[in-house]
Design an enzyme around this catalytic site. Structure first.
Site, PDB file in Angstrom:
ATOM      1  N   THR A 288       0.767  -1.271   0.142  1.00  0.00           N
ATOM      2  CA  THR A 288       0.081   0.181  -0.033  1.00  0.00           C
ATOM      3  C   THR A 288       0.842   1.342  -0.057  1.00  0.00           C
ATOM      4  O   THR A 288       2.044   0.944   0.182  1.00  0.00           O
ATOM      5  CB  THR A 288      -1.011  -0.001   1.283  1.00  0.00           C
ATOM      6  OG1 THR A 288       0.038   0.256   2.262  1.00  0.00           O
ATOM      7  CG2 THR A 288      -1.799  -1.187   1.526  1.00  0.00           C
ATOM      8  N   ASP A 289       0.329   2.577  -0.346  1.00  0.00           N
ATOM      9  CA  ASP A 289       0.936   3.648   0.192  1.00  0.00           C
ATOM     10  C   ASP A 289       0.830   3.872   1.686  1.00  0.00           C
ATOM     11  O   ASP A 289       0.214   3.077   2.261  1.00  0.00           O
ATOM     12  CB  ASP A 289       0.728   4.916  -0.640  1.00  0.00           C
ATOM     13  CG  ASP A 289       1.704   5.872  -0.678  1.00  0.00           C
ATOM     14  OD1 ASP A 289       2.611   5.908  -0.015  1.00  0.00           O
ATOM     15  OD2 ASP A 289       1.619   6.761  -1.672  1.00  0.00           O
ATOM     16  N   TYR A 290       1.487   4.650   2.094  1.00  0.00           N
ATOM     17  CA  TYR A 290       1.518   5.020   3.654  1.00  0.00           C
ATOM     18  C   TYR A 290       0.192   5.025   4.214  1.00  0.00           C
ATOM     19  O   TYR A 290      -0.553   6.216   4.008  1.00  0.00           O
ATOM     20  CB  TYR A 290       2.253   6.301   3.844  1.00  0.00           C
ATOM     21  CG  TYR A 290       3.247   6.835   5.018  1.00  0.00           C
ATOM     22  CD1 TYR A 290       4.499   6.481   5.100  1.00  0.00           C
ATOM     23  CD2 TYR A 290       2.338   6.937   6.083  1.00  0.00           C
ATOM     24  CE1 TYR A 290       5.311   6.708   6.322  1.00  0.00           C
ATOM     25  CE2 TYR A 290       3.051   7.384   7.239  1.00  0.00           C
ATOM     26  CZ  TYR A 290       4.303   7.139   7.383  1.00  0.00           C
ATOM     27  OH  TYR A 290       5.000   7.485   8.647  1.00  0.00           O
TER      28      TYR A 290
END
Ligand code: NOJ
Length: 748
Positions: A288-290
């Site tokens: 995922t992104d952050y």
């Protein structure tokens, strides 16, 4: 035998030791799938889930923190990957803490944002793309990989390949600009640079294609904002660069923050499973992104964290960056029948395979050699490559009366807020980059080059945003005594990059006011720009004698700017993104559709009911692909080998490019195609080829391109990717404004 090898042997009976004289790897292990299957047969559910968990070490924070104590979690054996830890010492300590606590001695994977260099910083990606030099892009990624791998990093969160048509979006600085074809070629080159031919090599890192998908199409250019578009546009314009990285063998993907047509990427099964993993055959893992998983709650897509974890895993997300949802909720989701063991196994296997490919099971500390770190960082050849990249990325936007190049005999007043800057010049997302004391400022670059130092002076005059006018007079006084004025201006490095969207993309602060004062002196004024996005420069274009777009050129930026100003380097960069006249034209891009009422410009006999603005030209200030040189190139003799194309044949396009000016120079020769009529309408022009050629003063080069039916494919009315028979126009020139034209017909 080293203790760690012994531990590995105990943990994994499948490993055989190989004594190789001083050569790594020292041990040989089973083939990857067998090894990972073996290992997984010994793993508990919790140990498998740990492989899907990533936390950030103290360091750069780019979103809300999860509140989880990452050290405690490592000690509990709950973490598969860490981001934001760098340096052989620090990563070794973390790795040791992990191995001391991991029953099966599964190494941690260290990820980091190595975007345009690790220590030796290259131009920001948008700037480097302006070189249109694929080998240069590959090389800079290769160097970034070598330096970061030597500093304990295994995995870079790059390349960022998001196409964007909107300069309000601050992250355009991180990508390759607006064009699908150029963006795809650059994406491919960058993956090859990071990963090399073998991830097991000590000087390569695992690459991560981001942000999947269409993150650059955020509505109104506001970061993280909604994306909605037809599947045709998505497939034709936005997806190809991501696909190009799969073709290049990229090992990982990052999900984007945005939703597409109502579905956040982190929970988008169609995107991750059906398209990326099945249709494209991607075998790596997806992170995922952050906190992207947690963000599905405010998106209004997940009821709570457990639900978000279920949606993400079902969609095909293999690792949770920072969010702690996989750690906390996966077991519950399995027990409640919301996810399957097969889904957990698949995610875990993909991550373990990456660790295997990096050689971490052979030696988890193989990227942790102090000697190598010292010897690799800031190598002379790396700094030379960074200088070359910066030189090649300079775009000359204007040069009236050949005010550039400057002569050593001229008295030059260098002014502007960035004239002595060593901080901003390396640009944003130079996460581990050293700023003050390392990067070469313009002042230093000029001093390195100019023989008689009494000919040059340096005065800031104004700040970037501050409206204090106290320094202005001293700079104006210096300018009065000069033959030429060079104003080095632009943006703060953090005005572009993540969370840096703007509605106003003018030169910030009172810089323009200062330029107006300089102009009043009646001296030629050269504007050098350091910035991370296309700016609106209509006033500057009307009032300045020359404009050099230097982007944020990196560690060696000041030398490159000086070399370009003084003609040691002849600028050859071309814009990878359209520069609008005003922000009201955005989104603006060269490969637009014609509409049913195309406006033909000021000579159009019908001015009223046309697709136009009443208060501005439609055309941009500087078109995609545009950029001047100190020399001149003339295009002629555009010829096609045939005006019919059929079957698997090719048409060869030839054009003569003559250097009619006074300098040797490089020219990016660009080929555009227009499909005149389609079952769905086609753009007025599409880039289909380019080549960068060195053409000596007075020399004529015949440049050749091939066109085949494959190059003419698009998603037709039935969403089939085909070339449709019919008429085509071919344009060749030095920008997307190219008018030299030939035609052919594609026949069945
Ligand atoms: C958020 C950014 O969107 C992404 O590009 C980056 O890789 C991660 N943070 C990690 O720093």
């Amino acid at each position: 035998m080293k203790k760690r090898t012994l531990l590995l042997l105990l943990a994994c009976s499948t490993i055989t030791v190989y004594a190789q004289k001083g050569k790594k790897p020292q041990i040989k292990i089973k083939p990857r799938t067998e090894f990972v299957a073996d290992l997984m047969s010994k793993m508990t559910l919790e140990e498998k889930i740990a492989q899907m968990v990533q936390f950030t070490a103290d360091g750069t924070i780019t979103g809300p923190k999860s509140g989880t104590n990452w050290v405690d979690e490592i000690k509990k054996g709950n973490v598969g990957s860490i981001l934001n830890a760098t340096g052989v010492d620090y990563t070794r300590k973390i790795q040791k803490m992990n191995l001391d606590n991991s029953r099966l001695k599964i190494p941690i994977l260290f990820g980091y944002d190595v975007i345009h260099g690790y220590k030796t910083i290259f131009p920001i990606t948008l700037g480097e793309t302006a070189s249109w030099d694929l080998e240069l892009a590959r090389k800079s990624a290769e160097i970034a990989a070598a330096e970061s791998a030597a500093a304990g990093i295994h995995w870079t969160f790059a390349p960022m390949v998001d196409i964007s048509r909107d300069p309000r979006w601050g992250r355009v600085s991180e990508g390759a600009g607006e064009d699908t074809y150029l963006g795809s070629k650059m994406a491919f080159a960058r993956v090859k640079g990071f990963q090399g031919n073998n991830l097991n090599d000590l000087y390569t890192v695992l690459a991560c294609t981001k942000h999947f998908a269409a993150y650059g199409a955020a509505e109104a250019g506001r970061d993280y904002n909604t994306v909605d578009m037809s599947e045709r546009l998505l497939r034709e314009v936005y997806l190809p660069p991501y696909k190009a990285t799969v073709d290049a063998g990229v090992g990982s993907f990052m999900a984007s923050f945005n939703e597409i047509a109502g579905v956040p990427s982190t929970g988008n099964k169609w995107l991750m499973n059906d398209l990326l993993k099945k249709e494209w055959g991607f075998n790596g893992f997806v992170v995922t992104d952050y906190t992207g998983m947690n963000e599905m709650i405010p998106h209004g897509y997940a009821k709570n964290e457990q639900h978000a974890g279920e949606l993400a895993l079902k969609a095909g997300i293999d690792m949770d960056m920072v969010g702690a949802i996989y750690l906390n909720d996966t077991k519950k989701n399995l027990q409640e029948g919301k996810v399957t063991m097969a889904q957990i196994d698949d995610a875990c296997r993909r991550v373990l395979l990456a660790k295997y490919d990096l050689g971490l099971f052979e030696d988890p500390y193989r990227y942790n050699e102090e000697k190598r770190e010292k010897a690799t960082i800031y190598k002379k050849e790396y700094l030379d490559a960074a200088l070359n990249a910066a030189n090649k990325s300079m775009v000359l936007l204007k040069n009236s009366n050949n005010v550039l190049p400057l002569k050593q005999s001229q008295k030059v007043a260098f002014v502007g807020p960035l004239v002595s800057d060593e901080f901003n010049i390396i640009g944003s997302w130079a996460a581990a980059g050293d700023r003050n004391g390392y990067a070469v400022s313009v002042e230093e670059g000029v001093k390195h080059l100019v023989k008689d130092q009494s000919k040059v002076s340096f005065n800031k005059g104004v700040e970037i945003k501050d409206s204090k006018r106290t320094m202005m007079q001293a700079a104006l006084d210096a300018a009065k005594n000069a033959d030429v004025v060079v104003a080095v201006m632009g943006e703060f490095e953090n005005q572009s990059g993540e969370a840096a969207s703007q509605v106003n993309i003018d030169l910030p602060g009172i810089q323009k006011e200062f330029l107006a004062e300089l102009k009043k002196l009646g001296k030629p004024v050269v504007l050098v720009l350091l910035n991370g996005r296309p700016l609106t420069l209509s006033w500057e274009n009307d009032n300045m004698d020359a404009i050099l777009e230097a982007w944020f050129p990196g560690t060696m930026g000041g030398d490159a700017i000086a070399q370009t100003l003084y003609g040691v380097n002849n600028p050859s960069g071309k814009l990878p993104m359209t520069f609008p006249r005003s922000v009201g034209q955005v989104p603006i891009y060269y490969n637009h559709k014609n509409t049913g009422r195309p406006y033909l410009g000021t000579n159009d006999p019908e001015q009223k009911y046309k697709s136009r603005y009443t208060d501005s030209e439609n055309s941009p200030l500087y078109a995609f692909g545009y950029g001047l040189s100190y020399t001149k190139f003339e295009y002629s003799n555009l010829k096609l080998s045939s005006n019919k194309l059929s079957g698997s044949n090719k048409i060869t396009v030839t054009v003569d490019v003559k250097n009619t000016g006074n300098y040797d120079g490089e020219e990016v020769v660009q080929l555009y195609v227009h499909d005149v009529v389609g079952s769905v309408t086609r753009p007025v022009k599409e880039l289909k080829g380019f080549t960068k050629q060195l053409i000596k003063k007075g020399e004529t080069k015949t440049v050749t391109f091939d066109i085949s039916a494959d190059d003419l494919r698009f998603y037709n009315i039935d969403m089939k990717f085909v070339a449709e028979p019919g008429d085509f126009e071919v344009f060749v020139g030095g920008s997307s404004d190219a008018t030299l034209k030939a035609t052919f017909e594609l026949v069945k």
